[in-house]
Design a protein around this motif. Sequence first.
Motif, PDB file in Angstrom:
ATOM      1  N   UNK A  67       0.587  -1.057  -0.326  1.00 29.51           N
ATOM      2  CA  UNK A  67       0.058   0.147  -0.314  1.00 29.51           C
ATOM      3  C   UNK A  67       1.211   1.485  -0.256  1.00 29.51           C
ATOM      4  N   UNK A  68       2.331   1.235   0.048  1.00 31.64           N
ATOM      5  CA  UNK A  68       3.354   2.167  -0.264  1.00 31.64           C
ATOM      6  C   UNK A  68       3.466   2.624   1.462  1.00 31.64           C
ATOM      7  N   UNK A  69       2.912   2.601   2.641  1.00 33.95           N
ATOM      8  CA  UNK A  69       3.685   2.501   3.631  1.00 33.95           C
ATOM      9  C   UNK A  69       4.225   1.415   4.973  1.00 33.95           C
ATOM     10  N   UNK A  70       6.015   2.487   4.489  1.00 43.08           N
ATOM     11  CA  UNK A  70       6.825   2.158   5.055  1.00 43.08           C
ATOM     12  C   UNK A  70       6.646   1.513   6.896  1.00 43.08           C
ATOM     13  N   UNK A  71       6.898   0.159   7.432  1.00 36.96           N
ATOM     14  CA  UNK A  71       6.570  -0.343   8.729  1.00 36.96           C
ATOM     15  C   UNK A  71       8.325  -0.679   8.765  1.00 36.96           C
ATOM     16  N   UNK A  72       8.362  -2.084   9.575  1.00 40.68           N
ATOM     17  CA  UNK A  72      10.737  -2.464   9.832  1.00 40.68           C
ATOM     18  C   UNK A  72       9.524  -4.063  10.297  1.00 40.68           C
ATOM     19  N   UNK A  73      10.878  -4.708  10.332  1.00 43.22           N
ATOM     20  CA  UNK A  73      11.118  -5.948  10.266  1.00 43.22           C
ATOM     21  C   UNK A  73      12.035  -6.352  11.401  1.00 43.22           C
ATOM     22  N   UNK A  74      11.889  -7.094  12.540  1.00 44.29           N
ATOM     23  CA  UNK A  74      13.167  -7.358  13.133  1.00 44.29           C
ATOM     24  C   UNK A  74      13.258  -9.004  13.334  1.00 44.29           C
ATOM     25  N   UNK A  75      14.543  -8.866  13.097  1.00 40.99           N
ATOM     26  CA  UNK A  75      15.109 -10.501  13.270  1.00 40.99           C
ATOM     27  C   UNK A  75      15.869 -10.832  14.363  1.00 40.99           C
TER      28      UNK A  75
END
Length: 105
Positions: A67-75
Amino acid sequence: MPVFEAQSYMGSSFTLEIDNDFLEIYDHNLGRTVTNDAERVVERVAQYLKECNQDISQFKIVYQDSMGVWDAMTVRDGKFSGFIGLGALDEEHAKRLYDQKATAS
């Protein structure tokens, strides 16, 4: 500048860019979304970085969803471990929010 392009009809298609200590992932909206294919996306990026003698755990990951929204992932231990909701509209704002949330934790 893209450093890695992943094209897949079974999984997600995305572009990876590296900006200092951030990995920026751009969803191409083909196949599964980066959000819905997060485990495989992290696995593919980790493998690419390993081939370049780098470790994914050295980076912070932000991604632009379908949708063009920026989020983050954790590792954790080289594997996808979760999401951080940022709701940013561009990658620079996402990186600032990521750092603010990490500092607040």
